[in-house]
Design a protein around this motif. Structure first.
Motif, PDB file in Angstrom:
ATOM      1  N   HIS A   1       0.842  -1.209   0.000  1.00 30.17           N
ATOM      2  CA  HIS A   1       0.000   0.000   0.000  1.00 30.17           C
ATOM      3  C   HIS A   1       0.877   1.260   0.000  1.00 30.17           C
ATOM      4  O   HIS A   1       0.645   2.197   0.773  1.00 30.17           O
ATOM      5  N   ALA A   2       1.858   1.269  -0.881  1.00 33.74           N
ATOM      6  CA  ALA A   2       2.840   2.354  -0.915  1.00 33.74           C
ATOM      7  C   ALA A   2       2.320   3.525  -1.739  1.00 33.74           C
ATOM      8  O   ALA A   2       1.630   3.351  -2.744  1.00 33.74           O
ATOM      9  N   SER A   3       2.671   4.736  -1.310  1.00 35.58           N
ATOM     10  CA  SER A   3       2.344   5.931  -2.084  1.00 35.58           C
ATOM     11  C   SER A   3       3.313   6.073  -3.254  1.00 35.58           C
ATOM     12  O   SER A   3       4.333   5.379  -3.327  1.00 35.58           O
ATOM     13  N   GLY A   4       3.007   7.020  -4.147  1.00 37.93           N
ATOM     14  CA  GLY A   4       3.894   7.245  -5.280  1.00 37.93           C
ATOM     15  C   GLY A   4       5.273   7.693  -4.843  1.00 37.93           C
ATOM     16  O   GLY A   4       6.290   7.260  -5.392  1.00 37.93           O
ATOM     17  N   ALA A   5       5.339   8.598  -3.841  1.00 39.59           N
ATOM     18  CA  ALA A   5       6.640   9.071  -3.347  1.00 39.59           C
ATOM     19  C   ALA A   5       7.428   7.931  -2.715  1.00 39.59           C
ATOM     20  O   ALA A   5       8.640   7.822  -2.895  1.00 39.59           O
ATOM     21  N   ALA A   6       6.728   7.061  -1.964  1.00 46.74           N
ATOM     22  CA  ALA A   6       7.414   5.923  -1.343  1.00 46.74           C
ATOM     23  C   ALA A   6       7.975   4.991  -2.401  1.00 46.74           C
ATOM     24  O   ALA A   6       9.094   4.480  -2.271  1.00 46.74           O
ATOM     25  N   LEU A   7       7.213   4.784  -3.483  1.00 41.43           N
ATOM     26  CA  LEU A   7       7.697   3.932  -4.564  1.00 41.43           C
ATOM     27  C   LEU A   7       8.943   4.524  -5.215  1.00 41.43           C
ATOM     28  O   LEU A   7       9.883   3.800  -5.550  1.00 41.43           O
ATOM     29  N   GLN A   8       8.954   5.843  -5.417  1.00 39.70           N
ATOM     30  CA  GLN A   8      10.138   6.458  -6.001  1.00 39.70           C
ATOM     31  C   GLN A   8      11.339   6.308  -5.080  1.00 39.70           C
ATOM     32  O   GLN A   8      12.469   6.138  -5.539  1.00 39.70           O
ATOM     33  N   PHE A   9      11.104   6.351  -3.757  1.00 37.10           N
ATOM     34  CA  PHE A   9      12.213   6.145  -2.834  1.00 37.10           C
ATOM     35  C   PHE A   9      12.665   4.687  -2.825  1.00 37.10           C
ATOM     36  O   PHE A   9      13.851   4.411  -2.630  1.00 37.10           O
ATOM     37  N   VAL A  10      11.737   3.742  -3.017  1.00 34.78           N
ATOM     38  CA  VAL A  10      12.135   2.339  -3.126  1.00 34.78           C
ATOM     39  C   VAL A  10      13.059   2.156  -4.329  1.00 34.78           C
ATOM     40  O   VAL A  10      14.072   1.460  -4.268  1.00 34.78           O
ATOM     41  N   VAL A  11      12.703   2.805  -5.457  1.00 36.64           N
ATOM     42  CA  VAL A  11      13.507   2.695  -6.668  1.00 36.64           C
ATOM     43  C   VAL A  11      14.773   3.523  -6.557  1.00 36.64           C
ATOM     44  O   VAL A  11      15.883   3.062  -6.823  1.00 36.64           O
ATOM     45  N   ALA A  12      14.619   4.812  -6.166  1.00 32.28           N
ATOM     46  CA  ALA A  12      15.748   5.741  -6.210  1.00 32.28           C
ATOM     47  C   ALA A  12      16.554   5.781  -4.923  1.00 32.28           C
ATOM     48  O   ALA A  12      17.705   6.234  -4.937  1.00 32.28           O
ATOM     49  N   GLY A  13      15.978   5.312  -3.789  1.00 31.79           N
ATOM     50  CA  GLY A  13      16.715   5.367  -2.531  1.00 31.79           C
ATOM     51  C   GLY A  13      18.021   4.596  -2.602  1.00 31.79           C
ATOM     52  O   GLY A  13      19.048   5.013  -2.062  1.00 31.79           O
ATOM     53  N   TYR A  14      17.976   3.464  -3.286  1.00 29.36           N
ATOM     54  CA  TYR A  14      19.189   2.663  -3.488  1.00 29.36           C
ATOM     55  C   TYR A  14      20.260   3.465  -4.214  1.00 29.36           C
ATOM     56  O   TYR A  14      21.411   3.539  -3.779  1.00 29.36           O
ATOM     57  N   THR A  15      19.886   4.114  -5.316  1.00 32.51           N
ATOM     58  CA  THR A  15      20.878   4.850  -6.080  1.00 32.51           C
ATOM     59  C   THR A  15      21.250   6.174  -5.425  1.00 32.51           C
ATOM     60  O   THR A  15      22.313   6.718  -5.697  1.00 32.51           O
ATOM     61  N   ILE A  16      20.380   6.708  -4.560  1.00 30.55           N
ATOM     62  CA  ILE A  16      20.759   7.901  -3.790  1.00 30.55           C
ATOM     63  C   ILE A  16      21.955   7.570  -2.899  1.00 30.55           C
ATOM     64  O   ILE A  16      22.988   8.242  -2.919  1.00 30.55           O
ATOM     65  N   ALA A  17      21.808   6.524  -2.065  1.00 33.20           N
ATOM     66  CA  ALA A  17      22.913   6.132  -1.182  1.00 33.20           C
ATOM     67  C   ALA A  17      24.131   5.721  -1.990  1.00 33.20           C
ATOM     68  O   ALA A  17      25.274   6.059  -1.646  1.00 33.20           O
ATOM     69  N   TYR A  18      23.895   5.000  -3.058  1.00 29.73           N
ATOM     70  CA  TYR A  18      24.959   4.544  -3.962  1.00 29.73           C
ATOM     71  C   TYR A  18      25.760   5.731  -4.479  1.00 29.73           C
ATOM     72  O   TYR A  18      26.995   5.796  -4.367  1.00 29.73           O
ATOM     73  N   ALA A  19      25.059   6.744  -5.032  1.00 32.53           N
ATOM     74  CA  ALA A  19      25.737   7.885  -5.640  1.00 32.53           C
ATOM     75  C   ALA A  19      26.442   8.748  -4.600  1.00 32.53           C
ATOM     76  O   ALA A  19      27.570   9.197  -4.806  1.00 32.53           O
ATOM     77  N   VAL A  20      25.777   8.996  -3.468  1.00 32.61           N
ATOM     78  CA  VAL A  20      26.346   9.884  -2.449  1.00 32.61           C
ATOM     79  C   VAL A  20      27.626   9.301  -1.855  1.00 32.61           C
ATOM     80  O   VAL A  20      28.571  10.020  -1.547  1.00 32.61           O
ATOM     81  N   LEU A  21      27.688   7.977  -1.722  1.00 35.59           N
ATOM     82  CA  LEU A  21      28.791   7.349  -0.999  1.00 35.59           C
ATOM     83  C   LEU A  21      29.864   6.737  -1.895  1.00 35.59           C
ATOM     84  O   LEU A  21      30.853   6.199  -1.383  1.00 35.59           O
ATOM     85  N   LEU A  22      29.719   6.828  -3.215  1.00 34.42           N
ATOM     86  CA  LEU A  22      30.678   6.169  -4.099  1.00 34.42           C
ATOM     87  C   LEU A  22      32.096   6.709  -3.939  1.00 34.42           C
ATOM     88  O   LEU A  22      33.068   5.945  -3.883  1.00 34.42           O
ATOM     89  N   ILE A  23      32.243   8.022  -3.897  1.00 41.91           N
ATOM     90  CA  ILE A  23      33.586   8.585  -3.759  1.00 41.91           C
ATOM     91  C   ILE A  23      34.178   8.211  -2.403  1.00 41.91           C
ATOM     92  O   ILE A  23      35.379   7.942  -2.281  1.00 41.91           O
ATOM     93  N   THR A  24      33.325   8.147  -1.376  1.00 41.74           N
ATOM     94  CA  THR A  24      33.801   7.667  -0.075  1.00 41.74           C
ATOM     95  C   THR A  24      34.287   6.232  -0.175  1.00 41.74           C
ATOM     96  O   THR A  24      35.344   5.871   0.366  1.00 41.74           O
TER      97      THR A  24
END
Length: 494
Positions: free
Chosen positions: A65-88
């Protein structure tokens, strides 16, 4: 010296070769083919999880029963953390050893995948996806650094081609495998196998890594640049979060405020890095890396190519499932040709006449700027996806691969071994950030142009607008690619 060293041992610097670029070196390894398969297997899993969730989104929405914003975070949350921490992750590999950090990231990624597959609610799933992205950020930069440190000459060029092919192959496999797993509904588990499939693969790679990974010790004396890390992470977060949430919340004022703040934070990051360098410290992004001929425009072009590619794949999957009523499996199969074309071009672009190699990036992106809108027109009647559109998607994939792979090789060709971690972190961060922005920005274009539940014609109209926006993005990529080729040519003359 042979193209590929074949003995295991400590890092040694090899003489430069024309094919690999100046200042490159290789560390001896016992089984180079198996080593490459191992590290690319880790890369494949990381890319797979960027794409495999796309076709599971409707099922996740229904089950949790996820909202549209929650779905975008399910999809993009992975790549958010991925992108932010890659140089680290790249800096940690340089400091503590590439093989050790690769194994640590692989273990974290595998454990987080298990947790995602068992998540009881949307909030838990988003949190575990962030942890999964953090594990990938530890693992993925080491892949390029290990390739830079263990391969040279034509062997390195082949390895980079395989690396690019894995990026597209992972997306293609993600679309198809996600469709198969969701449609199979194994034991009534719905979407959960799209995450649990990583568990046996990850465990097998961990066991192989213990035997195959070479001894690539880090430099414990190398600085960590915590201020630069914090400022860059804040800048990326301020950029991505409003892009992800903007459409769902009606683009509130605070979203635009965060976007403006992100620009200020990027400027502050540049100031912080310059001060650290002036004081004799070790900034997060080394000035030598940024000064490599053609690197910055090549990175910009790579970011925009991947932005267009990821945004198209996300929007195309939504169009098929919400507008045309395709099953997850059918949507995955219809999305496969563009990714297969991308992977094939990444592997075989060098077989084209050498006189064409330099013009492939601007030529490929220039043709993409026309091809994407043409595809949107072909889909515009909402009647379905026939052989013509599928053939064109395959051609678009070939063009994207012919632009992406040469740019990727050029971006890293003249980076010294000592800067391999920084350069790979910068390039891979740009690629992943392109995926994040593509999903968020172009996904918002698509979702903003169609009312839910979507009709086939309404969804097709949204797809047309999205492909026009993609055409503008790749036109800018063509300009950046032209600058990259021009600067490299000037660098060679100098």
């Amino acid at each position: 010296m042979t193209d590929l060293q074949t003995r295991r041992g400590p890092v040694r610097t090899a003489p430069p070769t024309a094919a690999a670029g100046a200042g490159t070196g290789a560390a001896p390894v016992a089984r180079p083919g198996l080593l490459l398969a191992l590290v690319l297997g880790g890369q494949f899993m990381a890319v797979l999880d960027t794409a495999i969730v796309n076709v599971a989104v409707p099922t996740v929405r229904t089950d949790l029963h996820a909202s549209g914003a929650a779905l975008q975070f399910v999809v993009a949350g992975y790549t958010i953390a991925y992108a932010v921490l890659l140089i680290t992750g790249a800096r940690l590999g340089a400091r503590y050893g590439y093989s050790r950090v690769f194994q640590s990231g692989l273990a974290a990624f595998t454990a987080a995948s298990l947790a995602c597959g068992l998540a009881p609610a949307t909030g838990w799933l988003i949190g575990f996806r962030l942890l999964q992205g953090a594990g990938a950020a530890l693992m993925v930069p080491q892949v390029m650094s290990i390739i830079q440190r263990t391969f040279t000459g034509r062997a390195r060029i082949r390895a980079l081609g395989l690396y690019s092919a894995v990026l597209a192959g992972g997306i293609a496999a993600g679309q198809v495998l996600g469709g198969v797993l969701v449609s199979a509904d194994l034991f009534g588990s719905g979407w959960r196998p799209v995450f649990l499939v990583n568990l046996p693969i990850g465990l097998a790679l961990l066991a192989a890594g213990a035997r195959l990974l070479p001894d690539l010790p880090g430099d414990r004396e190398r600085g960590f640049d915590l201020p630069g890390l914090l400022v860059l992470g804040a800048a990326l977060g301020l950029l991505v979060v409003p892009l992800v949430l903007g459409h769902e919340l009606g683009w509130p004022l605070w979203g635009w405020t965060l976007l403006g703040a992100s620009a200020l934070m990027f400027a502050l990051f540049a100031v912080v890095e310059r001060r650290i360098a002036r004081r004799g410290g070790q900034p997060l992004i080394n000035g030598r890396v940024l000064g490599a001929a053609g690197l910055l425009p090549a990175v910009g072009a790579l970011l925009m190519i991947m932005l267009a590619f990821a945004g198209f794949m996300f929007s195309f999957a939504l169009h098929q499932q919400t507008g045309l009523g395709h099953s997850a499996l059918r949507a995955g199969l219809c999305s496969a040709p563009i990714a297969v074309g991308f992977g094939a071009a990444s592997l075989y672009w060098q077989r084209l006449p050498r006189r064409l190699h330099a013009v492939l990036p601007p030529l490929g992106t220039g043709l993409l700027a026309v091809g994407y809108p043409v595809l949107g027109l072909m889909l515009g009647d909402g009647a379905g996806i026939g052989a013509g559109p599928l053939l064109l998607t395959a051609v678009l994939g070939l063009l994207a691969g012919c632009a992406y792979a040469p740019l990727f090789a050029r971006a890293l060709a003249r980076v010294a071994p000592a800067d391999a971690a920084d350069a790979s972190g910068l390039v891979v961060t740009a690629v992943q950030l392109g995926q994040v922005i593509g999903i968020a920005l172009l996904g918002s274009v698509f979702l903003g142009a169609v009312d839910q539940p979507a009709s086939a014609r309404g969804s097709a109209h949204a797809m047309l607008l999205t492909t026009v926006a993609i055409g503008v993005v790749v036109a800018l990529a063509a300009l950046a690619a032209g600058f990259a080729v021009r600067e490299r040519a000037a660098g060679r003359e100098g």
